[in-house]
Design an enzyme around this catalytic site. Sequence first.
Site, PDB file in Angstrom:
ATOM      1  N   LYS A  32       6.972 -11.123  13.938  1.00  0.00           N
ATOM      2  CA  LYS A  32       5.575 -10.703  13.771  1.00  0.00           C
ATOM      3  C   LYS A  32       4.672 -11.848  14.209  1.00  0.00           C
ATOM      4  CE  LYS A  32       3.248 -10.454   9.626  1.00  0.00           C
ATOM      5  NZ  LYS A  32       1.884 -11.018   9.733  1.00  0.00           N
ATOM      6  N   ASP A  59       0.375  -8.203  14.888  1.00  0.00           N
ATOM      7  CA  ASP A  59      -0.387  -7.886  13.673  1.00  0.00           C
ATOM      8  C   ASP A  59      -1.838  -8.335  13.827  1.00  0.00           C
ATOM      9  OD1 ASP A  59      -1.172  -7.522  11.023  1.00  0.00           O
ATOM     10  OD2 ASP A  59      -0.041  -9.235  10.260  1.00  0.00           O
ATOM     11  N   LEU A  60      -2.642  -7.513  14.534  1.00  0.00           N
ATOM     12  CA  LEU A  60      -4.037  -7.900  14.784  1.00  0.00           C
ATOM     13  C   LEU A  60      -5.035  -7.052  14.001  1.00  0.00           C
ATOM     14  CD1 LEU A  60      -3.957  -8.616  18.653  1.00  0.00           C
ATOM     15  CD2 LEU A  60      -3.657 -10.212  16.767  1.00  0.00           C
ATOM     16  N   LYS A  61      -4.546  -6.020  13.316  1.00  0.00           N
ATOM     17  CA  LYS A  61      -5.371  -5.213  12.394  1.00  0.00           C
ATOM     18  C   LYS A  61      -6.719  -4.799  13.001  1.00  0.00           C
ATOM     19  CE  LYS A  61      -3.458  -7.312   8.180  1.00  0.00           C
ATOM     20  NZ  LYS A  61      -2.689  -8.461   8.712  1.00  0.00           N
ATOM     21  N   HIS A  63     -10.103  -2.877  13.963  1.00  0.00           N
ATOM     22  CA  HIS A  63     -11.071  -2.055  13.216  1.00  0.00           C
ATOM     23  C   HIS A  63     -12.409  -2.142  13.946  1.00  0.00           C
ATOM     24  CE1 HIS A  63     -12.918  -1.048   8.978  1.00  0.00           C
ATOM     25  NE2 HIS A  63     -13.314  -0.219   9.935  1.00  0.00           N
ATOM     26  N   ASP A  64     -12.756  -1.074  14.681  1.00  0.00           N
ATOM     27  CA  ASP A  64     -14.021  -1.070  15.425  1.00  0.00           C
ATOM     28  C   ASP A  64     -14.344   0.391  15.755  1.00  0.00           C
ATOM     29  OD1 ASP A  64     -16.215  -1.818  17.157  1.00  0.00           O
ATOM     30  OD2 ASP A  64     -15.219  -3.733  17.485  1.00  0.00           O
ATOM     31  N   THR A 119      -3.961  -6.353   0.223  1.00  0.00           N
ATOM     32  CA  THR A 119      -3.564  -6.718  -1.150  1.00  0.00           C
ATOM     33  C   THR A 119      -4.548  -7.712  -1.773  1.00  0.00           C
ATOM     34  OG1 THR A 119      -1.986  -8.181  -0.066  1.00  0.00           O
ATOM     35  CG2 THR A 119      -1.095  -6.229  -1.126  1.00  0.00           C
ATOM     36  N   ARG A 211       7.871 -17.125   4.891  1.00  0.00           N
ATOM     37  CA  ARG A 211       8.325 -18.423   4.393  1.00  0.00           C
ATOM     38  C   ARG A 211       9.774 -18.501   3.915  1.00  0.00           C
ATOM     39  NH1 ARG A 211       2.823 -18.763   1.171  1.00  0.00           N
ATOM     40  NH2 ARG A 211       3.263 -16.546   1.335  1.00  0.00           N
TER      41      ARG A 211
HETATM   42  O1  C5P Z   1       5.561 -15.975   3.941  1.00  0.00           O
HETATM   43  P1  C5P Z   1       5.548 -14.556   3.460  1.00  0.00           P
HETATM   44  O2  C5P Z   1       6.927 -13.912   3.372  1.00  0.00           O
HETATM   45  O3  C5P Z   1       4.743 -14.368   2.189  1.00  0.00           O
HETATM   46  O4  C5P Z   1       4.800 -13.786   4.645  1.00  0.00           O
HETATM   47  C1  C5P Z   1       4.444 -12.427   4.541  1.00  0.00           C
HETATM   48  C2  C5P Z   1       3.692 -12.006   5.763  1.00  0.00           C
HETATM   49  O5  C5P Z   1       3.217 -10.680   5.555  1.00  0.00           O
HETATM   50  C3  C5P Z   1       2.462 -12.851   6.085  1.00  0.00           C
HETATM   51  O6  C5P Z   1       2.305 -12.855   7.514  1.00  0.00           O
HETATM   52  C4  C5P Z   1       1.333 -12.098   5.423  1.00  0.00           C
HETATM   53  O7  C5P Z   1       0.099 -12.295   6.050  1.00  0.00           O
HETATM   54  C5  C5P Z   1       1.799 -10.651   5.597  1.00  0.00           C
HETATM   55  N1  C5P Z   1       1.249  -9.705   4.618  1.00  0.00           N
HETATM   56  C6  C5P Z   1       1.424  -9.845   3.254  1.00  0.00           C
HETATM   57  N2  C5P Z   1       0.895  -8.922   2.396  1.00  0.00           N
HETATM   58  C7  C5P Z   1       0.212  -7.874   2.866  1.00  0.00           C
HETATM   59  C8  C5P Z   1       0.030  -7.706   4.236  1.00  0.00           C
HETATM   60  C9  C5P Z   1       0.571  -8.650   5.105  1.00  0.00           C
HETATM   61  O8  C5P Z   1       2.065 -10.790   2.804  1.00  0.00           O
HETATM   62  N3  C5P Z   1      -0.253  -6.976   2.023  1.00  0.00           N
END
Ligand code: C5P
Length: 232
Positions: A32, A59-61, A63-64, A119, A211
């Site tokens: 991603k 993942d550029l989300k 919205h326009d 979230t 991570r």
């Molecule tokens: O490092 P980690 O496993 O927390 O990364 C989760 C990825 O998913 C990140 O790129 C984060 O921005 C994305 N994400 C998230 N929760 C969401 C939407 C996207 O953690 N509700």
Amino acid sequence: MGKDVIIACDFSTAEETFKFLDNFTEEKPYVKIGMELYYAEGPAIVKEIKKRGHKIFLDLKLHDIPNTVKKAMSVLSGLDVDMTNLHAAGTVAMMEAAIEGLTRPDGTRPLLIAVTQLTSTDEERMKNDLLIDHKLEDVVMHYAQNAKKAGLDGVVCSPLESPVVHEACGEGFCTVTPGVRFADGEKGDQVRVTTPAKAKELGSDYIVVGRPITQAADPVAAYRRCMAEFVG
Ligand code: C5P
């Protein structure tokens, strides 16, 4: 829907990203790419990662207004990404325009996934800042149904929400789920987390893991552990 582990490459430079990807000599994980890396490095990073044989969730989300999103999606489909996304808050008309823009002349297109409510938006903020006076779960489900109506392929949600999304929108409507941690791992800033095995049990179609893999002492071993637990 093909179950897979998507590694969130939340790096700020191409150099760091390739240093990380160079660890993988046997497998080509689905990755991603988010706004940070894309805005820093531009389409070149997408093309280079694609050339190395990885699948890409961009993942550029978006919205326009519908016309702008349609044209932007058309550019992204030309980059040959495998999955991309937008905000369902942009309305059904915007989502329909996005599908149109994303569809290539040969009729194929990347998967298109909707973000419902982020979230970071809780019910209080939704009510006070956005004047949306409904339960958060109801808004999320309504947006998911709008995405389905517009012809999208799924939503980003918590693995814990996968069962209700599938119930409301069908098994073929896919759930792309972050918030995944190993049972013995650090949670970091994620609040509600599930293990890859639990995500599988709950019916998630794709897990997005950052991570726990990118910061692991042995990223390849962590990725394999995720794949073993989630895909089997
Ligand atoms: O490092 P980690 O496993 O927390 O990364 C989760 C990825 O998913 C990140 O790129 C984060 O921005 C994305 N994400 C998230 N929760 C969401 C939407 C996207 O953690 N509700």
